[in-house]
Design a protein around this motif. Sequence first.
Motif, PDB file in Angstrom:
ATOM      1  N   GLN B  32       0.820  -1.217   0.000  1.00 40.08           N
ATOM      2  CA  GLN B  32       0.000   0.000   0.000  1.00 40.08           C
ATOM      3  C   GLN B  32       0.855   1.268   0.000  1.00 40.08           C
ATOM      4  N   SER B  34       3.648   1.524  -1.725  1.00 41.89           N
ATOM      5  CA  SER B  34       4.401   1.524  -2.974  1.00 41.89           C
ATOM      6  C   SER B  34       5.743   0.809  -2.920  1.00 41.89           C
ATOM      7  N   ILE B 179       1.617   5.903  -5.234  1.00 48.26           N
ATOM      8  CA  ILE B 179       0.618   5.298  -6.104  1.00 48.26           C
ATOM      9  C   ILE B 179      -0.740   5.433  -5.416  1.00 48.26           C
ATOM     10  N   GLN B 181      -4.959   4.748  -5.100  1.00 49.23           N
ATOM     11  CA  GLN B 181      -5.847   3.637  -5.425  1.00 49.23           C
ATOM     12  C   GLN B 181      -7.303   3.965  -5.159  1.00 49.23           C
ATOM     13  N   ARG B 183     -11.020   1.756  -4.469  1.00 48.83           N
ATOM     14  CA  ARG B 183     -11.424   0.428  -4.029  1.00 48.83           C
ATOM     15  C   ARG B 183     -12.937   0.295  -4.167  1.00 48.83           C
ATOM     16  N   LYS B 223      -5.168   0.923  -9.300  1.00 56.04           N
ATOM     17  CA  LYS B 223      -4.003   1.660  -8.800  1.00 56.04           C
ATOM     18  C   LYS B 223      -3.365   2.438  -9.941  1.00 56.04           C
TER      19      LYS B 223
END
Lengths: 408, 408
Positions: B32, B34, B179, B181, B183, B223
């Motif tokens: 999570q 990176s 990065i 993301q 969900r 992502k």
Amino acid sequence: MIKVALLTIGSELLDGRTLDTNVNYLAKGLSQNSFSVANILTCADQIDSIVDALTFAYQQDISLVITSGGLGPTTDDLTREAVAKFFQTGLIIDPEELAKQKKRYADRGREFPESNIKQATFPIGSQIIKNNFGTAPSFLVNKGNRWLISLPGVPSELKGIFQEEILPLISRIFTPEKIAQKRFVFFNIPESALNDQVSKLKLSEEIEVIYETSFPENKLILKSKNLPELQRASEQVLSLPAKEFLITCGEQSMLEVIHQELIASKQTLAIAESCTGGLIGKTLTDQAGSSEYFLGSIVSYHNSVKENILEVSSKIITQYGAVSAECALEMALGVRKKLQSDIGLSVTGIAGPTSGNEKPPVGTVYIGYADNNRSFTKEIFFSGTREQVRRFASYYTLGLLLKSNPKS
Amino acid sequence: MIKVALLTIGSELLDGRTLDTNVNYLAKGLSQNSFSVANILTCADQIDSIVDALTFAYQQDISLVITSGGLGPTTDDLTREAVAKFFQTGLIIDPEELAKQKKRYADRGREFPESNIKQATFPIGSQIIKNNFGTAPSFLVNKGNRWLISLPGVPSELKGIFQEEILPLISRIFTPEKIAQKRFVFFNIPESALNDQVSKLKLSEEIEVIYETSFPENKLILKSKNLPELQRASEQVLSLPAKEFLITCGEQSMLEVIHQELIASKQTLAIAESCTGGLIGKTLTDQAGSSEYFLGSIVSYHNSVKENILEVSSKIITQYGAVSAECALEMALGVRKKLQSDIGLSVTGIAGPTSGNEKPPVGTVYIGYADNNRSFTKEIFFSGTREQVRRFASYYTLGLLLKSNPKS
């Protein structure tokens, strides 16, 4: 002992999306059957990574490597290719297995997807191991003193094949020396206190002593090749003061024992839950057939339910509080009466993380018990998280049922 | 991406006594943030095994190895020794740390055990990382482009140090590219069907698409380093037919959303459970503060409880059976009335593994819903184990609540 390495393959394990329960299952099963797991590795679905991991795995006198994962039909399933490369051989389609795979689709009136040919492909010279739990067969490769078994990664398939096929197979190939074991399940005694008592026994050197904690249980396992010594050691353990905290002895869980005893004694049970929110009923009904004795429960989370359904008097709640021995007793009596059961159980407590100002501290729990002859309460305290307090309280309540239950 | 290997050390992992949850926790946290975990290894508490594992771990461009376990004070805690041997250095006692350890004992009026000196011992040149969650400090070693961090194996300590110390530390050292993301949590749609729909979107190549299944949920994670592209891809996902099966979108779980909505709308809830045995109440009360809306439940496992407490008429049970839409409706209405809640929910079904002769097949479940304005039922079917049917039914019931709940 025969030394084994485990290799699980899959990117979902490396980025934490999936908790790997396969290696734990295999490690336990192998260890219980007298194999010794020396290394566990996890690598990505890449041929070179798998080959590197296998090269490392066979160091240190490893006889057998068991892999899991990467046997599916998609392009990122590369275990077959990597195993073939590691053993410097090719891949071959097994005509019998291909016919089976095609038949499975034909039987359902579906077209056979070309990508599924992969599931009938194996490293040359491997022995195919059937999979009664899914579509990807397992296989065994042997070259010199190196053995390898590849299992699918889906946990239900892996577990099924391991029990049905792999354990008998590797027991035939390696014939490990049989080690017997005795298992004792304790509750509400710290592992260190148990350890102190067991250490003082000075058990025979032929006995291996293992502690296993799975909250809220503490297990003690004795292992030995010498059966009379194992029997003697078991009797020594049963003479310890810790026996007071012994829940079960043998392979059965506490729940299985409760289940059998209630069925055998033809008694029915009803529960009044508060802080556990339904966990005790859920736990009992995890067992199929629990309807023979479990009538139901009243989850009286709000005091109005305690008063209106369980008929706890409002005086009791005002005077002693909803988290009190007095309230627990009325709840047990009330649920027994309302559901017309032989036994009534109750739990009320503060699971946390915070407690109201005038209430007892977080972790305080009262349990009530009532049957035809007697009723009583028990105060317990457990310092831990909300989840731990709830699990501890549920387990304690069921343990109390086991010890208090008047067998017919 | 910065490549990391994880090494967990301990015999209890190799024989299956302990399920390793540390690596999953670390893998998730690193991923999570990176970092990319390339390998996971587990080995025994033996110096040579640890050194061999470290040697393997640094192959394949690994910059950082994180170990867990083997930092305790006893003779089988050998991680410090092995790390020193691997980096060809010695061990040194840190006077400041030793003073702290001694003070901790002195403060409690206890004698300092000599074996505890070990916990103030570190490979020469290492940076000590404080442990606010236990007694064994963590440490960092760096030699050339090889970095190593050793964490204690106790999960609560490992998690605490990782969040408080390690993540900030390695983010400073390695400054991985951020990065972002998005969900999406889906329910009741197979992963393959979701995959088919998402594939047709032809998302930008800058978007990484990850599927994650944790029964009964299917998660889709997007992502990307490119925030506008990620936003566009999210909108594309929300335009799919699968949106019908979308439960939550964002970092919150379904339970957290239900919790917030019921509190915000000041509605109360009561549940009548049959086949789930208490699981729904247990699930709701996993959340602290659920007492604001959850009044309680009636677990009517036996029909007598359905009739006597929930006031389901015996005619309904005789005519339609206890597992029927008609019974589910009466249960929902009954529990709402008896517990005086705004919303009443009910579940009745056959969880299996067997079903009586005249009943519907295993996996059939009826859900009832009742509020001030309306009431209805829903028939669902899930083919699976007893545990799966119960979990699916519970999840479905809560999902129905989320979608049906008239927000204030």
